[in-house]
Scaffold this active site. Structure first.
Site, PDB file in Angstrom:
ATOM      1  N   ASP A  77       0.816  -1.204   0.000  1.00  0.00           N
ATOM      2  CA  ASP A  77       0.000   0.000   0.000  1.00  0.00           C
ATOM      3  C   ASP A  77       0.858   1.265   0.000  1.00  0.00           C
ATOM      4  O   ASP A  77       2.075   1.220   0.167  1.00  0.00           O
ATOM      5  CB  ASP A  77      -1.024  -0.017   1.142  1.00  0.00           C
ATOM      6  N   TYR A  78       0.208   2.388  -0.195  1.00  0.00           N
ATOM      7  CA  TYR A  78       0.863   3.685  -0.411  1.00  0.00           C
ATOM      8  C   TYR A  78       1.889   4.014   0.672  1.00  0.00           C
ATOM      9  O   TYR A  78       2.974   4.521   0.384  1.00  0.00           O
ATOM     10  CB  TYR A  78      -0.222   4.766  -0.457  1.00  0.00           C
TER      11      TYR A  78
END
Length: 238
Positions: A102-103
């Site tokens: 994820d980011y």
């Protein structure tokens, strides 16, 4: 050859990813949109993805990237955010990230153009272990650790498989660090697992896939993988 395998060999994504493309009306065969995953491709067929002709490639590329926070694990982003491919020198081959980070998560990410290899690495049936280094806000209780190790409910119809917790210790600033090993790859799975037992993730980094550790590769850098390292990625470890 089934259409998902054909597209994977065209290096536009893993078999699971290209199946998403197919049902999203992005693939045509001989001028007609195809959404049936059982479609067979013949040598004479003209296959297009996003209106561009695609053909299988014999040139296979395998990179290891130490992903920094602040990058999307995707080949593009409609919101204009940086993607992990911005960190890789341009190549004539269509490369893509395998799986997801994820980011805000750092660490080990494989970049390739080999769809069959990507499928082996991420499909749940292959049970390839991934190890994450986690910093949490407080010391986990025995009960919290037991729940994580036995499996926790993170979605309405999904309970995680048993995990392995190692290297737990207190840091100088009062937070706690541990390593967790899982073989599934649900979206934000480790964060959801920690939240499910009442723990808050402050930092998350993937440090190992299969039998291959991240090592000392600097953050934001990448390198090519050797044949022996590719085999280590697919190694099932107890």
């Amino acid at each position: 050859m089934r259409i998902n395998r054909f597209l994977a060999q065209c290096n536009i994504g893993s078999r699971r990813k290209v199946e998403e493309y197919i049902v999203s009306n992005r693939v045509s065969v001989n001028g007609k949109i195809v959404t049936d995953l059982s479609t067979q491709i013949l040598p004479t067929d003209i296959v297009k993805f996003d209106n561009n002709i695609v053909k299988p490639s014999n040139v296979k590329l395998y990179y290891l990237l130490n992903k920094p926070s602040g990058y999307i694990t995707s080949v593009s982003d409609d919101r204009g955010r940086h993607t992990v491919l911005d960190l890789i020198e341009q190549t004539p081959e269509h490369i893509f990230p395998v799986g997801r980070l994820d980011y805000n998560t750092e660490g080990m990410l494989i970049i390739t153009n080999d769809g069959d290899f990507a499928n082996q690495l991420i499909h749940p049936s292959h049970e390839i272990n991934k190890v994450y280094q986690v910093i949490i806000n407080t010391q986990p209780s025995i009960d919290q650790l037991k729940q994580l190790e036995e499996g926790v409910k993170i979605e309405e119809d999904f309970v995680t498989s048993p995990s392995v917790i190692t290297n737990q210790h207190k840091l100088n600033n009062g937070t706690y660090q541990l390593d967790i090993t899982i073989h599934e790859g649900k979206n934000r799975q480790v964060r959801k697992m920690m939240n499910a037992v009442g723990l808050n993730v402050l930092y998350l980094k993937r440090i190992k896939i299969g039998g291959l550790p991240l090592g000392n590769l600097p953050l934001g850098k990448y390198r090519k993988l050797s044949n022996s390292e590719i085999n280590l990625l697919l190694k099932k470890e107890k």
